[in-house]
Design an enzyme around this catalytic site. Structure first.
Site, PDB file in Angstrom:
ATOM      1  CD  GLU A   1      40.820  45.257  38.823  1.00 26.76           C
ATOM      2  OE1 GLU A   1      41.391  44.176  38.647  1.00 26.76           O
ATOM      3  OE2 GLU A   1      40.444  45.985  37.884  1.00 26.76           O
TER       4      GLU A   1
ATOM      5  CB  CYS B   1      44.460  46.527  39.101  1.00 27.94           C
ATOM      6  SG  CYS B   1      43.569  47.364  37.765  1.00 27.94           S
TER       7      CYS B   1
ATOM      8  CG  HIS C   1      42.127  48.363  34.337  1.00 29.41           C
ATOM      9  ND1 HIS C   1      43.028  47.335  34.433  1.00 29.41           N
ATOM     10  CD2 HIS C   1      42.269  48.864  33.090  1.00 29.41           C
ATOM     11  CE1 HIS C   1      43.688  47.215  33.299  1.00 29.41           C
ATOM     12  NE2 HIS C   1      43.255  48.147  32.461  1.00 29.41           N
TER      13      HIS C   1
END
Length: 169
Positions: free
Chosen positions: A58, A89, A56
């Site tokens: 992040e 996250c 992801h």
């Protein structure tokens, strides 16, 4: 630079990353981490490309920022992300001690900052974040809407093409 203008500026940078993800066929989410008014990390989703569930935007930005600062503690940083962070996250944000998170659009299906849970502001954890939501929310949300609309259209066309080839129409 006023805080709102600063937030808008850095969210624009996160949107640049999100657009890179869309270009690659990834869900268009982008993130940047700012330390002392400078971007020290930038990333976009790569889950489809990498076939790795943890790529992801992040998480990759957090990893880069840790390398830049030489520490797992990302104190004095701000994370800008185009979509409200998910539970994974949000956990990484808490673990890395990011003090401030700014996000664009809410994620009503998986967001764990405001939508489903308020993980970043749960006093039971040993760290909480200052959260600013809705910065360039319309633009962030529209990018996602357009992306998923294009996928649905493509699937519809593929289904039609398949039916034509099979003589079903």
């Amino acid at each position: 630079m006023a805080i709102l203008n600063k937030d808008q500026h850095f969210m624009q940078e996160a949107l640049i990353e999100a657009k890179k993800a869309a270009f690659l066929g990834e869900v268009p989410i982008g993130a940047v981490i700012v330390y002392k008014e400078e971007i020290i990390a930038r990333a976009h989703n790569l889950r489809e490309t990498s076939q790795n569930a943890v790529t992801h935007a992040e998480l990759m930005a957090i990893q880069q920022a840790c390398e830049v600062l030489g520490s797992w503690r990302l104190e004095e940083t701000t994370l800008y992300v185009s979509l409200e962070p998910c539970p994974m996250c949000s956990g990484a944000i808490l673990q890395s001690r990011v003090p401030r998170v700014v996000y664009g659009a809410r994620d009503i299906k998986a967001g764990c900052v405001d939508s489903l849970y308020r993980l970043l502001n749960d006093p039971r954890f040993n760290h909480e974040c200052d959260v600013t939501e809705g910065i360039l929310a319309e633009e962030c949300g529209q990018l996602l809407t357009d992306f998923f609309r294009a996928i649905r259209e493509r699937k519809k066309e593929e289904k039609k093409r398949k039916q034509l080839l099979q003589g079903d129409l």
